[in-house]
Design a protein around this motif. Structure first.
Motif, PDB file in Angstrom:
ATOM      1  N   LEU A 114       1.038  -1.225  -0.042  1.00 16.35           N
ATOM      2  CA  LEU A 114      -0.031   0.203  -0.205  1.00 16.35           C
ATOM      3  C   LEU A 114       0.794   1.193  -0.080  1.00 16.35           C
ATOM      4  CD1 LEU A 114      -3.020   0.563   2.373  1.00 16.35           C
ATOM      5  CD2 LEU A 114      -1.764   2.474   1.621  1.00 16.35           C
ATOM      6  N   GLU A 115       0.737   2.019  -1.060  1.00 15.21           N
ATOM      7  CA  GLU A 115       1.562   3.356  -1.067  1.00 15.21           C
ATOM      8  C   GLU A 115       0.734   4.333  -0.884  1.00 15.21           C
ATOM      9  OE1 GLU A 115       4.105   3.597  -4.477  1.00 15.21           O
ATOM     10  OE2 GLU A 115       4.927   1.589  -4.079  1.00 15.21           O
ATOM     11  N   ALA A 116       0.785   5.483   0.159  1.00 14.40           N
ATOM     12  CA  ALA A 116       0.140   6.498   0.395  1.00 14.40           C
ATOM     13  C   ALA A 116       1.154   7.874   0.451  1.00 14.40           C
ATOM     14  CB  ALA A 116      -0.231   6.527   1.898  1.00 14.40           C
ATOM     15  N   THR A 117       0.677   8.927  -0.359  1.00 16.62           N
ATOM     16  CA  THR A 117       1.291  10.131  -0.615  1.00 16.62           C
ATOM     17  C   THR A 117       0.657  11.210   0.275  1.00 16.62           C
ATOM     18  OG1 THR A 117       1.879   9.488  -2.931  1.00 16.62           O
ATOM     19  CG2 THR A 117       1.937  11.852  -2.303  1.00 16.62           C
ATOM     20  N   PHE A 118       1.639  11.765   0.776  1.00 17.80           N
ATOM     21  CA  PHE A 118       1.253  12.848   1.911  1.00 17.80           C
ATOM     22  C   PHE A 118       1.853  14.152   1.460  1.00 17.80           C
ATOM     23  CE2 PHE A 118       0.273   9.153   4.072  1.00 17.80           C
ATOM     24  CZ  PHE A 118      -0.813   9.321   4.924  1.00 17.80           C
TER      25      PHE A 118
ATOM     26  N   GLU B  49      -7.648  -9.178   6.630  1.00 19.07           N
ATOM     27  CA  GLU B  49      -9.030  -9.252   6.034  1.00 19.07           C
ATOM     28  C   GLU B  49      -9.781  -7.968   6.011  1.00 19.07           C
ATOM     29  OE1 GLU B  49     -10.724 -12.356   6.078  1.00 19.07           O
ATOM     30  OE2 GLU B  49      -8.564 -13.347   6.298  1.00 19.07           O
ATOM     31  N   PRO B  50     -10.932  -7.949   5.474  1.00 19.33           N
ATOM     32  CA  PRO B  50     -11.696  -6.800   5.245  1.00 19.33           C
ATOM     33  C   PRO B  50     -11.735  -5.816   6.499  1.00 19.33           C
ATOM     34  CG  PRO B  50     -12.716  -8.587   4.031  1.00 19.33           C
ATOM     35  CD  PRO B  50     -11.734  -8.953   4.864  1.00 19.33           C
ATOM     36  N   ASP B  51     -12.178  -6.335   7.642  1.00 20.94           N
ATOM     37  CA  ASP B  51     -12.223  -5.556   8.783  1.00 20.94           C
ATOM     38  C   ASP B  51     -10.806  -4.790   9.155  1.00 20.94           C
ATOM     39  OD1 ASP B  51     -14.709  -6.178   8.891  1.00 20.94           O
ATOM     40  OD2 ASP B  51     -14.389  -7.685  10.600  1.00 20.94           O
ATOM     41  N   ASP B  52      -9.678  -5.791   8.965  1.00 20.09           N
ATOM     42  CA  ASP B  52      -8.326  -4.974   9.157  1.00 20.09           C
ATOM     43  C   ASP B  52      -8.012  -4.019   8.249  1.00 20.09           C
ATOM     44  OD1 ASP B  52      -8.134  -6.242  11.684  1.00 20.09           O
ATOM     45  OD2 ASP B  52      -6.919  -7.967  10.759  1.00 20.09           O
ATOM     46  N   ARG B  53      -8.386  -4.017   6.852  1.00 24.98           N
ATOM     47  CA  ARG B  53      -8.262  -3.272   5.772  1.00 24.98           C
ATOM     48  C   ARG B  53      -8.866  -1.928   6.338  1.00 24.98           C
ATOM     49  NH1 ARG B  53      -9.018  -7.494   1.956  1.00 24.98           N
ATOM     50  NH2 ARG B  53     -10.996  -6.797   1.364  1.00 24.98           N
ATOM     51  N   ARG B  54     -10.197  -2.113   6.866  1.00 24.34           N
ATOM     52  CA  ARG B  54     -10.897  -0.985   7.226  1.00 24.34           C
ATOM     53  C   ARG B  54     -10.276  -0.010   8.289  1.00 24.34           C
ATOM     54  NH1 ARG B  54     -17.347  -2.750   7.220  1.00 24.34           N
ATOM     55  NH2 ARG B  54     -17.523  -3.166   5.229  1.00 24.34           N
ATOM     56  N   ARG B  55      -9.895  -0.740   9.177  1.00 21.87           N
ATOM     57  CA  ARG B  55      -8.902  -0.192  10.249  1.00 21.87           C
ATOM     58  C   ARG B  55      -7.638   0.368   9.855  1.00 21.87           C
ATOM     59  NH1 ARG B  55     -10.318  -5.705  12.521  1.00 21.87           N
ATOM     60  NH2 ARG B  55     -11.818  -5.316  14.025  1.00 21.87           N
ATOM     61  N   ILE B  56      -7.102  -0.098   8.865  1.00 16.51           N
ATOM     62  CA  ILE B  56      -5.688   0.366   8.458  1.00 16.51           C
ATOM     63  C   ILE B  56      -6.184   1.847   7.352  1.00 16.51           C
ATOM     64  CG2 ILE B  56      -3.779   0.115   6.930  1.00 16.51           C
ATOM     65  CD1 ILE B  56      -3.883  -2.701   7.894  1.00 16.51           C
ATOM     66  N   ALA B  57      -7.031   1.617   6.474  1.00 17.16           N
ATOM     67  CA  ALA B  57      -7.531   2.641   5.748  1.00 17.16           C
ATOM     68  C   ALA B  57      -8.064   4.050   6.774  1.00 17.16           C
ATOM     69  CB  ALA B  57      -8.581   2.340   4.633  1.00 17.16           C
ATOM     70  N   ALA B  58      -8.622   3.944   7.601  1.00 12.78           N
ATOM     71  CA  ALA B  58      -9.322   4.718   8.614  1.00 12.78           C
ATOM     72  C   ALA B  58      -8.250   5.387   9.293  1.00 12.78           C
ATOM     73  CB  ALA B  58     -10.273   4.102   9.454  1.00 12.78           C
ATOM     74  N   ALA B  59      -7.361   4.665   9.766  1.00 11.56           N
ATOM     75  CA  ALA B  59      -6.087   5.410  10.488  1.00 11.56           C
ATOM     76  C   ALA B  59      -5.186   6.332   9.451  1.00 11.56           C
ATOM     77  CB  ALA B  59      -5.212   4.333  10.975  1.00 11.56           C
ATOM     78  N   LEU B  60      -5.034   5.883   8.377  1.00  8.20           N
ATOM     79  CA  LEU B  60      -4.369   6.651   7.242  1.00  8.20           C
ATOM     80  C   LEU B  60      -5.206   7.858   6.743  1.00  8.20           C
ATOM     81  CD1 LEU B  60      -2.846   3.871   4.870  1.00  8.20           C
ATOM     82  CD2 LEU B  60      -1.518   5.384   6.075  1.00  8.20           C
TER      83      LEU B  60
ATOM     84  N   PHE C 140      -5.126  10.193   9.781  1.00  7.91           N
ATOM     85  CA  PHE C 140      -4.044  11.010  10.218  1.00  7.91           C
ATOM     86  C   PHE C 140      -3.699  12.149   8.919  1.00  7.91           C
ATOM     87  CE2 PHE C 140       0.677  10.619   8.663  1.00  7.91           C
ATOM     88  CZ  PHE C 140       1.105  11.496   9.720  1.00  7.91           C
ATOM     89  N   GLY C 141      -4.169  11.816   7.674  1.00  4.62           N
ATOM     90  CA  GLY C 141      -3.980  12.843   6.601  1.00  4.62           C
ATOM     91  C   GLY C 141      -4.987  13.916   6.512  1.00  4.62           C
ATOM     92  N   HIS C 142      -6.079  14.085   7.651  1.00  3.20           N
ATOM     93  CA  HIS C 142      -6.898  14.934   7.475  1.00  3.20           C
ATOM     94  C   HIS C 142      -6.891  15.511   8.699  1.00  3.20           C
ATOM     95  CE1 HIS C 142      -8.283  12.596   3.825  1.00  3.20           C
ATOM     96  NE2 HIS C 142      -8.838  13.566   3.662  1.00  3.20           N
ATOM     97  N   LEU C 143      -6.647  14.819  10.017  1.00  4.14           N
ATOM     98  CA  LEU C 143      -6.823  15.711  11.280  1.00  4.14           C
ATOM     99  C   LEU C 143      -5.572  15.641  12.022  1.00  4.14           C
ATOM    100  CD1 LEU C 143     -10.159  14.170  12.434  1.00  4.14           C
ATOM    101  CD2 LEU C 143      -9.905  16.658  11.511  1.00  4.14           C
ATOM    102  N   GLY C 144      -4.552  14.866  11.411  1.00  5.05           N
ATOM    103  CA  GLY C 144      -3.425  14.414  12.161  1.00  5.05           C
ATOM    104  C   GLY C 144      -2.226  15.311  12.270  1.00  5.05           C
ATOM    105  N   GLY C 145      -1.157  15.241  12.859  1.00  2.00           N
ATOM    106  CA  GLY C 145      -0.053  15.882  12.461  1.00  2.00           C
ATOM    107  C   GLY C 145       1.348  15.193  13.042  1.00  2.00           C
ATOM    108  N   LEU C 146       2.784  15.738  13.015  1.00  2.00           N
ATOM    109  CA  LEU C 146       3.788  15.267  13.452  1.00  2.00           C
ATOM    110  C   LEU C 146       4.401  16.124  14.247  1.00  2.00           C
ATOM    111  CD1 LEU C 146       4.898  13.063  10.320  1.00  2.00           C
ATOM    112  CD2 LEU C 146       3.919  12.047  12.552  1.00  2.00           C
ATOM    113  N   GLY C 147       5.067  15.892  15.097  1.00  2.00           N
ATOM    114  CA  GLY C 147       6.093  16.670  15.656  1.00  2.00           C
ATOM    115  C   GLY C 147       5.558  17.731  16.765  1.00  2.00           C
ATOM    116  N   SER C 148       6.489  18.759  17.400  1.00  2.00           N
ATOM    117  CA  SER C 148       6.093  19.720  18.124  1.00  2.00           C
ATOM    118  C   SER C 148       4.944  20.811  17.585  1.00  2.00           C
ATOM    119  CB  SER C 148       7.370  20.558  18.643  1.00  2.00           C
ATOM    120  OG  SER C 148       8.115  19.741  19.075  1.00  2.00           O
ATOM    121  N   ARG C 149       4.153  21.026  18.618  1.00  2.00           N
ATOM    122  CA  ARG C 149       2.772  21.981  18.241  1.00  2.00           C
ATOM    123  C   ARG C 149       2.071  21.612  17.180  1.00  2.00           C
ATOM    124  NH1 ARG C 149       2.968  24.414  22.703  1.00  2.00           N
ATOM    125  NH2 ARG C 149       1.906  25.980  22.121  1.00  2.00           N
TER     126      ARG C 149
END
Length: 226
Positions: free
Chosen positions: A4-8, A132-143, A146-155
């Motif tokens: 799975l490749e994701a571009t941010f 499995e499909p349920d785990d694919r949903r968990r992974i897709a939701a986390a990504l 992360f790419g809509h509400l998340g962030g990395l690092g200080s502040r």
């Protein structure tokens, strides 16, 4: 192996740690995996039953994650925080503004460095076997979260460290319908279109995880507002 490749895209500077954060910001895979784990916990009330299998764990019978995570693109940065660039003024004189939100970057002799906005990060998740499909949903939701509400690092709760998910897809081993069901909002024609796409994604995640998590940690439930 499934890959799975994701571009941010880096939206605001990433003030990340490292061996010497006052000299160089370093993007590291463990920090990214921790962020994905955080957002997965935020939406699945049964995360304790699945988290170790997906992201790895140190408990009895637990072990490595179901995927190997690698990052490509921008990995280091040496840009200092520029207070003057974000100075705010009105008729009464100077105001704190963004300077206040980021005061700690130069507090007590700190001189934190950042990866500049505008760069690109590619995450590669390699799976030994198709989840499995349920785990694919968990992974897709986390990504997606992360790419809509998340962030990395200080502040990163104050506007810095923002990354936006622009695309993700399976490059080897078929396709995941779950990725097509949860499309990125970024790249929308205007702000209203972005909001509509974002709300559609949130509704899909609620459909996947219909029981709201209990608020003993950061969660997205019926009390969440955007």
């Amino acid at each position: 192996m499934n890959r799975l490749e994701a571009t941010f895209k880096v939206v605001t500077p990433l003030f990340l740690g490292g061996a010497n954060p006052d000299e160089c910001a370093e993007l590291r895979e463990p920090a990214i995996k921790a962020a994905l784990r955080f957002w997965y916990r935020a939406i699945d009330p049964d995360y304790r039953g699945h988290e170790a299998r997906i992201f790895g764990g140190t408990g009895k019978g637990e072990g490595q994650a179901m995927f190997l995570l690698r990052a490509r693109g921008v990995r280091e940065g040496k840009t200092p925080w520029d207070r003057n660039r974000y100075a705010c003024f009105d008729a009464a004189g100077p105001k704190n503004g963004v300077q206040y939100l980021c005061y700690s970057l130069t507090l007590g002799g700190n001189n934190r460095k950042a990866i500049n906005a505008g760069g690109q990060i590619e995450l590669i998740l390699t799976f030994k076997q198709n989840p499995e499909p349920d785990d694919r949903r968990r992974i897709a939701a986390a990504l997606w979260l992360f790419g809509h509400l998340g962030g990395l690092g200080s502040r990163s709760r104050r506007g810095l460290g923002t990354v936006s998910l622009w695309s993700y897809a399976i490059k080897n081993g078929g396709s995941w319908q779950e990725l097509a069901d949860l499309t990125p909002a970024h790249g929308a024609s205007d702000a209203l279109a972005w909001i509509q796409s974002f709300e559609k994604g949130c509704a899909k995640i609620k459909q996947w995880f219909p029981t709201a998590p209990s608020p003993d940690h950061t969660v997205l439930n019926s009390e969440a507002r955007f």
